[in-house]
Design an enzyme around this catalytic site. Structure first.
Site: not given
Ligand code: PLP
Length: 390
Positions: A74-75, A154, A202-204, A328
Site C-alpha cells: 500500500g505504501t 486506519n 494492500s494485500g495484507h 507512540c
C-alpha cells in the site's frame, strides 16, 4: 482454520492470510515457477495467472484489468500515486491537496514533494475526523493537479465524503486519488460510480500476504513511473512480477467480492456488541471517530486516566491482540497525530485503544475481551495519579 489460542483484534494492522489464498499461492512457490515474460509454456502459465489475478482485483472495484498495476505494498501505491501524478503533471501545476490524517505513506510522500518544489495543502478535520468540504472548495487553485483523500482512516475508522469530493472536482481537470487500503472487502468500492482516478489497495489488509498491493489508475491518467527497467506492468512498474503473491491477491479480491455483504454484516454485528458491552461495563470513556460513518469492525475508544500501551500489554498477557490508537514511539510519548488533528481532549488522547475486528473473529472473542477488559482498566486506574478514587 484459525489460531484459536490468540484472540486477534488488530485487523487494521494486518489480517490472517485466508486459507484459500495460501492454497492458491502454493503451486506458484513450487512447480509453477515460470517468469511471465518467457514465451514458452511455463512463462505463459505464470502470465495467465497474473492476468487472471489482475481481472479479479479489477472486478472488486469495478475497474478494467488494464487499469490495475501490482505494487509491492500500500505504501508503494500511495508513493506512486502522489509522486507519479505530481511529476507527470507539473507543467500544469504544482499544487496538491491532502488531509492531516492520512497514512504516513501519503504524508511523507507529500513532505518529500514539498522539498522538491511542490506545494501541499493539508485539510483540517472536525472532531469526528471528517474533512471540511468547505475548506476543500476554498483551497482549490488554478494550479491544483491532485486531491488525495483516504477512503477510511486506519486509526479511527472515519469514512470521508468521497462522492462529495468527486462532485466538487467535476470538470476541473484535477485528479482524485483515494487510499482505500482499509476499505477493501468492507465497502462496495466502485471506482466508476465514485469518480476516482487512482485508488490504493494492500494485500495484507484483505487476507492476502504482506508485500503485495495494487494501484488502480484510470485509463488516460498521466502518471510518471519510478521503477525503470524491463517495462513490466505496462511500463509503470518494472521488475519481474511477484507471481505467487499476485495470485494470492487475486484470490483475496475474489473472496472479498463474494463475501462483501456477509462480511459487512458480521463486522457490524460484532462491532455493535463490543461497543455496547464496553460502554455498559466501563465508565469514563469516549468513542473516537464518526459515530455512524465509520469502517465496519473498527472501534477506537479512549479510556480516561490510563495509558493505552499498558492496556495493550496487559491484554497481550491474556493472548488478546489490540493496538493503541496513539502510535507512540518508544522515546517520545507524543499522542497520535490523527487524534491531535481531531482536537481531542488531551486527557483522553493517551488512553486510546483500537479494536479492529476481522472476518475470522467470533462472538466468543468479543465476550472474552469484554470479560477481561473491565478488570484491566480498573487496575490501571487504581494506580493512576490522575484518577480520582473518591
Ligand atoms: N494506507 C493505510 C490507510 C494503511 O492503514 C496502511 C497500513 O497500515 C497503508 C496505507 C500502508 O500499507 P502497507 O502496509 O501495505 O504498506
Amino acid at each position: 482454520m484459525t489460531d484459536r489460542r490468540t484472540i486477534y483484534l488488530d485487523n487494521s494492522a494486518t489480517t490472517q492470510v485466508h486459507p484459500e489464498v495460501i492454497d492458491t499461492i502454493q503451486p506458484y512457490l513450487s512447480e509453477k515457477y515460470g517468469n511471465p515474460s518467457s514465451i514458452y509454456h511455463k512463462g505463459r502459465e505464470a502470465k495467465e495467472a497474473v492476468e487472471d489475478a489482475r481481472k479479479k482485483v479489477a472486478d472488486l472495484i469495478n475497474a478494467e484489468p488494464e487499469e490495475i498495476i501490482f505494487t509491492g505494498s500500500g505504501t508503494e501505491g500511495n508513493n506512486m500515486a502522489l509522486k507519479g501524478i505530481a511529476f507527470a503533471n507539473k507543467n500544469r501545476g504544482k499544487h496538491i491537496i491532502t488531509t492531516k490524517i492520512e497514512h504516513k505513506s501519503i504524508l511523507n510522500s507529500a513532505g518529500w514533494l514539498e522539498r522538491n518544489g511542490f506545494d501541499v495543502t493539508y485539510l483540517n478535520v472536525d472532531e469526528n475526523g471528517t474533512i471540511d468540504i468547505e475548506q476543500l472548495k476554498k483551497e482549490i487553485r488554478s494550479d491544483t493537479i491532485l486531491v488525495s483523500v483516504m477512503f477510511a482512516n486506519n486509526e479511527v475508522g472515519t469514512i470521508q465524503p468521497i462522492e462529495e469530493i468527486k462532485d466538487i472536482l467535476k470538470n476541473k481537470n484535477i485528479y482524485l486519488h483515494t487510499d482505500a487500503v482499509q476499505t477493501a472487502g468492507k465497502f462496495d468500492l466502485d471506482v466508476k460510480e465514485l469518480g476516482i482516478d487512482l485508488l490504493t489497495l494492500s494485500g495484507h489488509k484483505m487476507h492476502a500476504t504482506k508485500g503485495i498491493g495494487a494501484l488502480y489508475i484510470k485509463k488516460g491518467t498521466k502518471i510518471e513511473p519510478f521503477l525503470h527497467g524491463g517495462g513490466q506492468e505496462r511500463n509503470l512498474r518494472s521488475g519481474t512480477e511477484n507471481v505467487p503473491e499476485i495470485v494470492g491477491m487475486g484470490k483475496a479480491a475474489e473472496i472479498a467480492k463474494k463475501d462483501l455483504e456477509k462480511n459487512r454484516i458480521h463486522l457490524k454485528k460484532l462491532e455493535k456488541k463490543l461497543k455496547e458491552d464496553i460502554f455498559r461495563k466501563i465508565p469514563e470513556l469516549i468513542l473516537n471517530g464518526h459515530p455512524e460513518k465509520r469502517l465496519p469492525g473498527n472501534l477506537n475508544i479512549s479510556f480516561k486516566y490510563i495509558e493505552g500501551e499498558s492496556v495493550v500489554l496487559m491484554l497481550d498477557e491474556k493472548d488478546i491482540c489490540v493496538s493503541t490508537g496513539s502510535a507512540c514511539t518508544s522515546n517520545s510519548l507524543k499522542p497520535s497525530y490523527v487524534l491531535t488533528a481531531m482536537k481531542k481532549d488531551p486527557v483522553f488522547m493517551h488512553g486510546s485503544i483500537r479494536f479492529s475486528i476481522g472476518a475470522f473473529n467470533t462472538e466468543e472473542d468479543i465476550d472474552t475481551i469484554t470479560k477481561t477488559l473491565p478488570e484491566i482498566i480498573k487496575s490501571l486506574r487504581a494506580i493512576s495519579p490522575l484518577y480520582n478514587k473518591d
